[in-house]
Design an enzyme around this catalytic site. Structure first.
Site, PDB file in Angstrom:
ATOM      1  N   ASP A  90      -3.199   2.165  -5.407  1.00  0.00           N
ATOM      2  CA  ASP A  90      -1.862   2.104  -4.834  1.00  0.00           C
ATOM      3  C   ASP A  90      -1.334   0.664  -4.808  1.00  0.00           C
ATOM      4  OD1 ASP A  90      -3.987   1.791  -2.810  1.00  0.00           O
ATOM      5  OD2 ASP A  90      -2.360   1.586  -1.356  1.00  0.00           O
ATOM      6  N   GLU A 102       2.438  -1.035   4.514  1.00  0.00           N
ATOM      7  CA  GLU A 102       2.240   0.352   4.096  1.00  0.00           C
ATOM      8  C   GLU A 102       3.592   0.999   3.817  1.00  0.00           C
ATOM      9  OE1 GLU A 102      -0.501   2.258   3.740  1.00  0.00           O
ATOM     10  OE2 GLU A 102      -2.098   1.033   4.615  1.00  0.00           O
ATOM     11  N   HIS A 162       0.828  -1.197   0.000  1.00  0.00           N
ATOM     12  CA  HIS A 162       0.000   0.000   0.000  1.00  0.00           C
ATOM     13  C   HIS A 162       0.868   1.254   0.000  1.00  0.00           C
ATOM     14  CE1 HIS A 162      -3.561  -2.299   1.709  1.00  0.00           C
ATOM     15  NE2 HIS A 162      -2.554  -3.067   2.118  1.00  0.00           N
ATOM     16  N   HIS A 170      -2.449  -3.024  -3.482  1.00  0.00           N
ATOM     17  CA  HIS A 170      -3.834  -2.770  -3.081  1.00  0.00           C
ATOM     18  C   HIS A 170      -4.705  -2.535  -4.312  1.00  0.00           C
ATOM     19  CE1 HIS A 170      -6.505  -0.633   0.155  1.00  0.00           C
ATOM     20  NE2 HIS A 170      -6.989  -1.793  -0.234  1.00  0.00           N
TER      21      HIS A 170
END
Length: 219
Positions: A131, A83, A18, A121
């Site tokens: 993303d 992330e 992400h 994602h």
């Protein structure tokens, strides 16, 4: 470790990458650890390469949301979420990529995650998420063993019966929104956000990826 309360139990078989879309890691951390936001990930990697673990790998973090890949409709229950501290409009730093590759090596070895199951994602939620951005170096990851890629595209004629939508479905995409699935494919495998009809070159790439995905895993 910076613990987030937003998680359940599960077993990982995928990795989903992400973008935070934040200006800094501290802002992303506040979001990912806020009980009211009900969103989390297992890891956050800062632009400077700082690694934060928010959720234990064997717990179910809440990062993928409504998702689909190859028939799996609950990626949260089967994936590790990572992330990357990135606005979605900037290159990914070398420090960040070095740490990411190290994390991917560890989770792949610990859980025997298949090479093809390293995704973005935007791949598992086309039309809803975009993303990581087209700037993400998927080819670099694939060369290291993380992600599906067309490593050697044979010059084969495209059969008259070739169906690009069916090929995207065979790769793993949710094709209920064909334009969104095609956009996700282009962003991941061609590093562009172009629109328009499917070209012959794109059909050949799809065909190559389908062939690659069907190969038995290396022993």
């Amino acid at each position: 470790m910076v613990p987030s309360p937003n998680h359940n139990a599960r077993r990982p078989n995928f990795v989903i990458l992400h973008d935070t879309t934040s200006s800094n890691a501290e802002h992303a951390l506040r979001t990912l650890t806020n009980p009211a936001r009900e969103v989390s990930s297992h890891y956050l990697i800062g632009r400077d390469g700082t690694l934060y673990q928010l959720v234990d790998e064997e717990r179910r973090a809440w990062h993928a949301g409504k998702s689909y890949w190859g028939g799996n409709t609950d990626l949260n229950s089967a994936s590790i979420g990572i992330e990357l501290d990135n606005t979605g409009a900037e290159p990914y730093s070398e420090a960040q990529m070095t740490v990411l590759l190290d994390v991917l090596k560890g989770v792949k070895e610990r859980y025997r995650i298949p090479t093809n199951n390293f995704l973005g994602h935007g791949d598992v939620a086309p039309g809803r998420k975009v993303d990581p951005s087209r700037l993400f170096p998927w080819e670099r990851l694939a060369k290291e063993g993380y992600g599906l890629w067309c490593h050697q595209q044979a010059v084969l004629p495209i059969p008259d019966s070739f169906d690009s939508l069916m090929a995207l479905q065979d790769i793993g995409y949710d094709t209920s929104n064909p334009a969104a699935a095609l956009a996700a494919f282009r962003r991941h495998f061609l590093a562009n956000d172009s629109e328009g009809d499917v070209s012959d070159a794109e059909r050949r790439l799809m065909q190559c990826l389908v062939i690659e995905k069907r190969k038995p895993p290396a022993s």
